[in-house]
Design a protein around this motif. Structure first.
Motif, mmCIF file in Angstrom:
data_model
loop_
_atom_site.group_PDB
_atom_site.id
_atom_site.type_symbol
_atom_site.label_atom_id
_atom_site.label_comp_id
_atom_site.label_asym_id
_atom_site.label_seq_id
_atom_site.Cartn_x
_atom_site.Cartn_y
_atom_site.Cartn_z
ATOM 1 N N UNK A 1 -11.142 -4.371 6.494
ATOM 2 C CA UNK A 1 -11.984 -3.224 6.805
ATOM 3 C C UNK A 1 -12.864 -2.840 5.632
ATOM 4 N N UNK A 2 -13.618 -1.787 5.849
ATOM 5 C CA UNK A 2 -14.540 -1.264 4.849
ATOM 6 C C UNK A 2 -14.128 0.168 4.540
ATOM 7 N N UNK A 3 -14.073 0.506 3.272
ATOM 8 C CA UNK A 3 -13.633 1.835 2.843
ATOM 9 C C UNK A 3 -14.370 2.927 3.608
ATOM 10 N N UNK A 4 -13.650 3.907 4.106
ATOM 11 C CA UNK A 4 -12.198 4.110 4.104
ATOM 12 C C UNK A 4 -11.519 3.633 5.386
ATOM 13 N N UNK A 5 -12.223 2.884 6.207
ATOM 14 C CA UNK A 5 -11.691 2.432 7.498
ATOM 15 C C UNK A 5 -11.011 1.075 7.361
ATOM 16 N N UNK A 6 -9.752 1.115 6.974
ATOM 17 C CA UNK A 6 -8.960 -0.106 6.830
ATOM 18 C C UNK A 6 -7.988 -0.221 8.011
ATOM 19 N N UNK A 7 -7.292 -1.323 8.077
ATOM 20 C CA UNK A 7 -6.321 -1.551 9.148
ATOM 21 C C UNK A 7 -4.956 -0.960 8.781
ATOM 22 N N UNK A 8 -4.968 0.302 8.376
ATOM 23 C CA UNK A 8 -3.743 0.989 7.974
ATOM 24 C C UNK A 8 -3.334 1.989 9.052
ATOM 25 N N UNK A 9 -2.045 2.084 9.261
ATOM 26 C CA UNK A 9 -1.517 3.063 10.201
ATOM 27 C C UNK A 9 -1.794 4.472 9.690
ATOM 28 N N UNK A 10 -2.016 5.381 10.615
ATOM 29 C CA UNK A 10 -2.176 6.796 10.247
ATOM 30 C C UNK A 10 -0.836 7.396 9.819
ATOM 31 N N UNK A 11 0.236 6.698 10.099
ATOM 32 C CA UNK A 11 1.573 7.132 9.682
ATOM 33 C C UNK A 11 1.793 6.655 8.249
ATOM 34 N N UNK A 12 1.170 7.348 7.324
ATOM 35 C CA UNK A 12 1.184 6.928 5.924
ATOM 36 C C UNK A 12 2.599 6.907 5.355
ATOM 37 N N UNK A 13 2.843 5.893 4.550
ATOM 38 C CA UNK A 13 4.117 5.709 3.869
ATOM 39 C C UNK A 13 3.936 6.126 2.409
ATOM 40 N N UNK A 14 4.800 7.017 1.935
ATOM 41 C CA UNK A 14 4.763 7.400 0.532
ATOM 42 C C UNK A 14 5.401 6.270 -0.275
ATOM 43 N N UNK A 15 4.606 5.578 -1.104
ATOM 44 C CA UNK A 15 5.156 4.447 -1.842
ATOM 45 C C UNK A 15 6.206 4.884 -2.871
ATOM 46 N N UNK A 16 7.160 4.023 -3.094
ATOM 47 C CA UNK A 16 8.171 4.247 -4.121
ATOM 48 C C UNK A 16 7.477 4.262 -5.483
ATOM 49 N N UNK A 17 7.845 5.188 -6.334
ATOM 50 C CA UNK A 17 7.208 5.274 -7.654
ATOM 51 C C UNK A 17 7.547 4.078 -8.544
ATOM 52 N N UNK A 18 8.556 3.297 -8.167
ATOM 53 C CA UNK A 18 8.872 2.098 -8.960
ATOM 54 C C UNK A 18 7.722 1.097 -8.918
ATOM 55 N N UNK A 19 6.829 1.217 -7.942
ATOM 56 C CA UNK A 19 5.652 0.348 -7.867
ATOM 57 C C UNK A 19 4.730 0.560 -9.070
ATOM 58 N N UNK A 20 4.843 1.706 -9.706
ATOM 59 C CA UNK A 20 3.971 2.019 -10.841
ATOM 60 C C UNK A 20 4.514 1.491 -12.171
ATOM 61 N N UNK A 21 5.734 1.000 -12.165
ATOM 62 C CA UNK A 21 6.309 0.454 -13.398
ATOM 63 C C UNK A 21 5.485 -0.743 -13.845
ATOM 64 N N UNK A 22 5.161 -0.771 -15.120
ATOM 65 C CA UNK A 22 4.374 -1.869 -15.668
ATOM 66 C C UNK A 22 2.872 -1.638 -15.579
#
Length: 130
Positions: A82-103
């Motif tokens: 898709x093109x910002x901001x219309x991506x193929x993402x569900x409207x049911x947003x998932x809060x990502x785990x903060x461990x993804x920010x490690x590193x």
């Protein structure tokens, strides 16, 4: 984790909608956006985008993220279309785990951004990255 070489190549190859107005502060901004996008549920079709997508990503990642950073992250992600901001993402947003920010050195480096993070923007929470 995305390498500097992958990011540099994507920046060269991407067709920006406003090529005279491109803004990237740090490759880690793209890494933050990529991790946020990666945690989301992908659909078979694109949808109208989140109005405040980059702001939601900034608040989760604790750092300024430009629209161009989100565009490059989406371009690099094998499942995001898709093109910002219309991506193929569900409207049911998932809060990502903060461990993804490690590193990611620049994560949570800008005062005030993480303070504005709200779990109310999400339908569910990722318990563990990956």
């Amino acid at each position: 984790m995305l390498t500097s070489e992958q990011i540099a190549r994507a920046k060269r190859e991407f067709q920006y909608s406003a090529p005279g107005n491109i803004h990237h502060e740090h490759d880690d901004c793209i890494r933050i956006a990529y991790e946020w996008l990666d945690a989301q549920i992908k659909l078979g079709r694109t949808q109208r985008g989140y109005v405040a997508l980059k702001h939601i990503i900034e608040e989760w990642g604790g750092r300024y993220v430009s629209q161009n950073d989100v565009e490059i992250a989406a371009h690099l992600h094998p499942e995001v279309r898709g093109i910002y901001p219309a991506f193929n993402l569900s409207r049911k947003a998932v809060e990502p785990c903060t461990s993804r920010l490690k590193g990611i050195e620049q994560a949570n480096r800008m005062p005030g951004y993480r303070d504005n993070h709200s779990s109310a923007n999400y339908r569910s929470r990722e318990l563990r990255a990956g």
